[in-house]
Design an enzyme around this catalytic site. Structure first.
Site, PDB file in Angstrom:
ATOM      1  N   GLN A  33     -82.876 -17.904  70.128  1.00 32.25           N
ATOM      2  CA  GLN A  33     -82.258 -19.071  69.491  1.00 32.25           C
ATOM      3  C   GLN A  33     -81.845 -20.108  70.525  1.00 32.25           C
ATOM      4  OE1 GLN A  33     -79.088 -17.635  66.958  1.00 32.25           O
ATOM      5  NE2 GLN A  33     -80.417 -16.147  65.984  1.00 32.25           N
ATOM      6  N   CYS A  34     -82.709 -20.361  71.457  1.00 29.87           N
ATOM      7  CA  CYS A  34     -82.427 -21.248  72.585  1.00 29.87           C
ATOM      8  C   CYS A  34     -83.361 -22.452  72.522  1.00 29.87           C
ATOM      9  CB  CYS A  34     -82.650 -20.450  73.874  1.00 29.87           C
ATOM     10  SG  CYS A  34     -82.504 -21.380  75.409  1.00 29.87           S
TER      11      CYS A  34
END
Length: 159
Positions: A33-34
């Site tokens: 989730q970057c």
């Protein structure tokens, strides 16, 4: 020495780094989730291009930066497979900094400092390039796209 280190695979089993001696390895701390998560696509492209020449990528999920890797091993594997067709090995989630840092990452950082001599990993998708003999050759920040590493990889594969 790197060949004495043990890595924990996603399923919890151990593998000795000794198994990777003779290969060129790119170790990467990853997160699902970057903002850099799309680099999985470039990493997989490198892996497919060079794996038959003795190249390996080892992904190490890490939740230390903005809690961007909250899932368990199965969730991480499924995310990477479904969204980026990742086939390179993903290891067990690790800490790359701090009191509980993984010994492999502690070793990598001791051999290659980052920007301004810092040993600390600053964010997800920091990459370390390791030669066939286990020597840490390069350290690349998260903003360095995987495809920009082709010349360095090819040089090591030719040795």
């Amino acid at each position: 020495m790197i060949e004495t280190l043990t890595l924990k695979q996603a399923d919890g089993s151990n593998i000795s780094y000794k198994e990777y001696i003779g290969k060129v390895v790119l170790a990467v701390n990853t997160a699902s989730q970057c903002g850099f998560t799309p680099q999985y696509k470039g990493l997989e492209a490198l892996y497919k291009q060079y794996r038959d020449q003795g190249f390996e990528i080892l992904g190490f999920p890490c939740n230390q930066f903005g809690e961007q890797e909250p899932g368990d091993a199965d969730e991480i594997q499924n995310f990477c497979s479904l969204n980026y067709n990742v086939t390179f090995p993903l290891m067990q989630k690790v800490d790359v900094n701090g009191d509980h840092q993984d010994p492999f990452w502690e070793y990598l950082k001791s051999k290659q400092a980052g920007l301004l001599g810092s040993r600390k990993i600053k964010w997800n998708f920091t990459k370390f390039l390791i030669g066939r003999n286990g020597q840490v050759i390069g350290r690349y920040g998260p903003q360095v796209k995987p495809e920009s590493l082709t010349k360095d990889i090819e040089k090591l594969l030719a040795q």
